[in-house]
Motif scaffolding. Structure first.
Motif, PDB file in Angstrom:
ATOM      1  N   LYS A  14     -45.839 -23.486  -7.134  1.00  0.00           N
ATOM      2  CA  LYS A  14     -44.985 -24.070  -6.104  1.00  0.00           C
ATOM      3  C   LYS A  14     -45.181 -25.582  -6.032  1.00  0.00           C
ATOM      4  N   LYS A  15     -46.413 -26.033  -6.099  1.00  0.00           N
ATOM      5  CA  LYS A  15     -46.710 -27.463  -5.967  1.00  0.00           C
ATOM      6  C   LYS A  15     -46.017 -28.270  -7.058  1.00  0.00           C
ATOM      7  N   VAL A  16     -46.057 -27.778  -8.286  1.00  0.00           N
ATOM      8  CA  VAL A  16     -45.440 -28.508  -9.395  1.00  0.00           C
ATOM      9  C   VAL A  16     -43.918 -28.451  -9.299  1.00  0.00           C
ATOM     10  N   VAL A  17     -43.383 -27.274  -9.067  1.00  0.00           N
ATOM     11  CA  VAL A  17     -41.927 -27.113  -9.011  1.00  0.00           C
ATOM     12  C   VAL A  17     -41.316 -27.978  -7.908  1.00  0.00           C
ATOM     13  N   THR A  18     -41.910 -27.945  -6.731  1.00  0.00           N
ATOM     14  CA  THR A  18     -41.349 -28.728  -5.625  1.00  0.00           C
ATOM     15  C   THR A  18     -41.508 -30.228  -5.867  1.00  0.00           C
ATOM     16  N   GLN A  19     -42.572 -30.633  -6.558  1.00  0.00           N
ATOM     17  CA  GLN A  19     -42.746 -32.052  -6.876  1.00  0.00           C
ATOM     18  C   GLN A  19     -41.648 -32.538  -7.824  1.00  0.00           C
ATOM     19  N   VAL A  20     -41.357 -31.735  -8.851  1.00  0.00           N
ATOM     20  CA  VAL A  20     -40.283 -32.099  -9.785  1.00  0.00           C
ATOM     21  C   VAL A  20     -38.945 -32.143  -9.046  1.00  0.00           C
ATOM     22  N   ALA A  21     -38.709 -31.166  -8.192  1.00  0.00           N
ATOM     23  CA  ALA A  21     -37.452 -31.128  -7.436  1.00  0.00           C
ATOM     24  C   ALA A  21     -37.315 -32.342  -6.517  1.00  0.00           C
ATOM     25  N   LYS A  22     -38.414 -32.746  -5.890  1.00  0.00           N
ATOM     26  CA  LYS A  22     -38.370 -33.921  -5.013  1.00  0.00           C
ATOM     27  C   LYS A  22     -38.023 -35.177  -5.804  1.00  0.00           C
ATOM     28  N   GLY A  23     -38.609 -35.315  -6.984  1.00  0.00           N
ATOM     29  CA  GLY A  23     -38.303 -36.469  -7.820  1.00  0.00           C
ATOM     30  C   GLY A  23     -36.843 -36.505  -8.226  1.00  0.00           C
ATOM     31  N   ILE A  52     -40.420 -24.228 -15.947  1.00  0.00           N
ATOM     32  CA  ILE A  52     -41.788 -24.734 -15.818  1.00  0.00           C
ATOM     33  C   ILE A  52     -42.752 -23.556 -15.781  1.00  0.00           C
ATOM     34  N   VAL A  53     -43.823 -23.656 -16.555  1.00  0.00           N
ATOM     35  CA  VAL A  53     -44.881 -22.653 -16.472  1.00  0.00           C
ATOM     36  C   VAL A  53     -46.180 -23.329 -16.080  1.00  0.00           C
ATOM     37  N   LEU A  54     -47.050 -22.547 -15.479  1.00  0.00           N
ATOM     38  CA  LEU A  54     -48.346 -23.051 -15.041  1.00  0.00           C
ATOM     39  C   LEU A  54     -49.429 -22.086 -15.502  1.00  0.00           C
ATOM     40  N   TYR A  55     -50.494 -22.642 -16.125  1.00  0.00           N
ATOM     41  CA  TYR A  55     -51.551 -21.794 -16.662  1.00  0.00           C
ATOM     42  C   TYR A  55     -52.924 -22.336 -16.273  1.00  0.00           C
ATOM     43  N   GLY A  56     -53.948 -21.491 -16.433  1.00  0.00           N
ATOM     44  CA  GLY A  56     -55.275 -21.814 -15.934  1.00  0.00           C
ATOM     45  C   GLY A  56     -56.230 -22.464 -16.906  1.00  0.00           C
ATOM     46  N   ASN A  57     -55.741 -23.404 -17.724  1.00  0.00           N
ATOM     47  CA  ASN A  57     -56.547 -24.239 -18.619  1.00  0.00           C
ATOM     48  C   ASN A  57     -56.980 -23.539 -19.909  1.00  0.00           C
ATOM     49  N   ARG A  58     -56.548 -22.279 -20.121  1.00  0.00           N
ATOM     50  CA  ARG A  58     -56.803 -21.651 -21.425  1.00  0.00           C
ATOM     51  C   ARG A  58     -55.678 -22.034 -22.381  1.00  0.00           C
ATOM     52  N   ASN A  59     -54.497 -21.425 -22.194  1.00  0.00           N
ATOM     53  CA  ASN A  59     -53.346 -21.732 -23.029  1.00  0.00           C
ATOM     54  C   ASN A  59     -52.119 -21.086 -22.407  1.00  0.00           C
ATOM     55  N   TYR A  60     -50.962 -21.702 -22.586  1.00  0.00           N
ATOM     56  CA  TYR A  60     -49.741 -21.053 -22.103  1.00  0.00           C
ATOM     57  C   TYR A  60     -49.071 -20.257 -23.214  1.00  0.00           C
ATOM     58  N   ASP A  61     -49.621 -20.285 -24.441  1.00  0.00           N
ATOM     59  CA  ASP A  61     -49.166 -19.472 -25.558  1.00  0.00           C
ATOM     60  C   ASP A  61     -47.637 -19.453 -25.648  1.00  0.00           C
ATOM     61  N   ASP A  62     -47.025 -18.288 -25.439  1.00  0.00           N
ATOM     62  CA  ASP A  62     -45.571 -18.184 -25.546  1.00  0.00           C
ATOM     63  C   ASP A  62     -44.870 -18.137 -24.188  1.00  0.00           C
ATOM     64  N   GLY A  63     -45.606 -18.451 -23.130  1.00  0.00           N
ATOM     65  CA  GLY A  63     -45.054 -18.345 -21.788  1.00  0.00           C
ATOM     66  C   GLY A  63     -43.830 -19.220 -21.558  1.00  0.00           C
ATOM     67  N   LEU A  64     -43.892 -20.474 -22.005  1.00  0.00           N
ATOM     68  CA  LEU A  64     -42.762 -21.380 -21.788  1.00  0.00           C
ATOM     69  C   LEU A  64     -41.573 -20.990 -22.662  1.00  0.00           C
ATOM     70  N   PRO A  96     -53.014 -28.292  -9.738  1.00  0.00           N
ATOM     71  CA  PRO A  96     -52.607 -29.601 -10.209  1.00  0.00           C
ATOM     72  C   PRO A  96     -53.132 -30.728  -9.325  1.00  0.00           C
ATOM     73  N   ASP A  97     -53.661 -31.767  -9.984  1.00  0.00           N
ATOM     74  CA  ASP A  97     -54.222 -32.904  -9.263  1.00  0.00           C
ATOM     75  C   ASP A  97     -53.274 -34.105  -9.362  1.00  0.00           C
ATOM     76  N   SER A  98     -53.770 -35.278  -8.968  1.00  0.00           N
ATOM     77  CA  SER A  98     -52.896 -36.457  -8.926  1.00  0.00           C
ATOM     78  C   SER A  98     -52.346 -36.832 -10.303  1.00  0.00           C
ATOM     79  N   LYS A  99     -53.147 -36.631 -11.349  1.00  0.00           N
ATOM     80  CA  LYS A  99     -52.662 -36.932 -12.702  1.00  0.00           C
ATOM     81  C   LYS A  99     -51.557 -35.964 -13.113  1.00  0.00           C
ATOM     82  N   ASP A 100     -51.712 -34.711 -12.734  1.00  0.00           N
ATOM     83  CA  ASP A 100     -50.673 -33.728 -13.036  1.00  0.00           C
ATOM     84  C   ASP A 100     -49.384 -34.054 -12.287  1.00  0.00           C
ATOM     85  N   ILE A 101     -49.532 -34.500 -11.060  1.00  0.00           N
ATOM     86  CA  ILE A 101     -48.360 -34.851 -10.248  1.00  0.00           C
ATOM     87  C   ILE A 101     -47.619 -36.028 -10.871  1.00  0.00           C
TER      88      ILE A 101
END
Length: 280
Positions: A18-27, A91-103, A138-143
Motif C-alpha cells: 500500500k505504501k509504495v502504490v499510494t506514493q506512486v499514485a500521489k506523484g 507494482i510488486v513488493l518482495y521481502g529482499n530475497r527475489n521477486y523472481d517471476d512475480g512482476l 520501504p524506506d526513504s530511499k525506496d520512496i
C-alpha cells in the motif's frame, strides 16, 4: 491521452505494498493534476466487489510476491478485473530475497485483463514472516524511487498523443515466460519444507477484539472465536503484525526454520527497487 482518474489499487496485508502504490499514485496525481481513488482489495469482503475500469483511467496496481510469484489464492481475483483499455502501472513488493517471476506474472495478467501496462516497479518491503528481514522498508530511499517511477510514468503519458501510438509499444519487465514454479523452502540438506498448512496460534493475551477476523484476506479466522484459525492461511501475517495485543504467532518448527534461513541468507545485502517503462 485523455486520462481523467488515477486509481491506487492494492492487496497489502501488512501495509508495505500500500505504501509504495499510494506514493506512486500521489506523484502521478501531482504531475497530472488528477484525483486519486484508492481501492484496497486485501480483505475477503472487499474481493466480493468486481473491479472494472475504462480507457480514461490510469491504474497503479500493486501485489506482494509470495515465493517468487503472485499469491496463488488471490490470483483468481486478479483475473476478474476488467481493464477496458485503461493504462496500468503494475507494482510488486518482495521481502529482499527475489521477486523472481512475480512482476512478469502481474504484468501479463493485467495485459490479459485488457490493460495497457506502460511502466512497472519491483520494490522491497519488510518480509511478512520477519521483523528483521528488510526491516523498515520501504524506506526513504525506496520512496524516492517510487517518486521517480511516478515522474517517468507522467512523462510517458504526456508523450503519448493517441491510443494508436500506445498500442505500438509493449512493456518489457524481468521474469520468465512460461513462469517458473513457486520457490520451495528447503533445509540445509536440500529437503523441501512444506509450510502450506501451517497456521498461527493465539496467546492468552488475546482480548477477542476481532480485528484479525476482519483483516484476514482468506476469512480464515473464526468469527465467534478469533483464537481459531479454521480456514486456509496464506501467511500474509497481517494478523500477527497488526494485532494490538501481539497475540498471534507461529510455532511450527519448519516455518521458524525457514524464517531464520531467510533472515540469515538474505538479510545481509540490501536489494534495491527496479523500475521499467515502455521505450519510444
Amino acid at each position: 491521452m485523455g486520462i481523467e482518474k488515477i486509481f491506487a489499487v492494492y492487496f497489502s496485508g501488512t501495509g508495505t505494498t500500500k505504501k509504495v502504490v499510494t506514493q506512486v499514485a500521489k506523484g502521478l496525481s501531482t504531475a497530472l493534476n488528477l484525483p486519486i481513488y484508492e481501492i484496497d482489495f486485501t480483505t475477503y469482503e472487499a474481493r466480493k466487489q468486481n473491479l472494472e475500469f475504462c480507457k480514461n483511467d490510469l491504474v497503479v496496481l500493486g501485489m506482494p510476491v509470495y515465493a517468487g510469484r503472485l499469491p496463488n489464492l488471490i490470483l483468481p481475483y486478479i483475473k476478474t478485473i476488467k481493464g477496458n483499455g485503461a493504462m496500468a502501472v503494475p507494482i510488486v513488493l518482495y521481502g529482499n530475497r527475489n521477486y523472481d517471476d512475480g512482476l512478469m506474472e502481474l504484468k501479463t495478467e493485467l495485459d490479459k485483463d485488457g490493460f495497457h501496462s506502460i511502466s512497472a516497479g519491483a520494490f522491497i518491503g519488510e518480509h511478512s514472516f520477519s521483523r528483521k528481514l528488510a526491516a523498515g522498508r520501504p524506506d526513504s530511499k525506496d520512496i524516492e524511487v517510487a517518486d521517480n517511477l511516478a515522474s517517468l510514468t507522467a512523462e510517458i503519458i504526456n508523450s503519448l498523443s493517441s491510443e494508436e501510438k500506445l498500442l505500438k509499444y509493449e512493456l518489457q519487465v524481468k521474469g520468465n515466460m512460461p513462469l517458473s514454479p513457486y520457490y520451495t523452502p528447503r533445509d540445509r540438506k536440500g529437503n523441501p519444507i512444506d509450510i502450506r498448512k501451517v497456521k498461527p496460534k493465539t496467546k492468552e493475551s488475546c482480548n477477542k477484539c476481532g480485528k484479525c477476523i476482519s483483516m484476514c484476506p482468506m476469512n480464515a479466522i473464526d468469527a465467534s472465536d478469533p483464537a481459531l484459525v479454521s480456514g486456509v492461511c496464506i501467511k500474509c501475517c497481517a494478523c500477527i503484525k497488526r494485532c494490538p495485543q501481539e497475540a498471534k504467532y507461529f510455532e511450527d518448527e519448519g516455518y521458524l526454520y525457514h524464517m531464520r534461513e531467510l533472515e540469515e541468507q538474505y538479510g545481509v545485502t540490501r536489494k534495491e527497487p527496479e523500475i521499467f517503462s515502455i521505450n519510444f
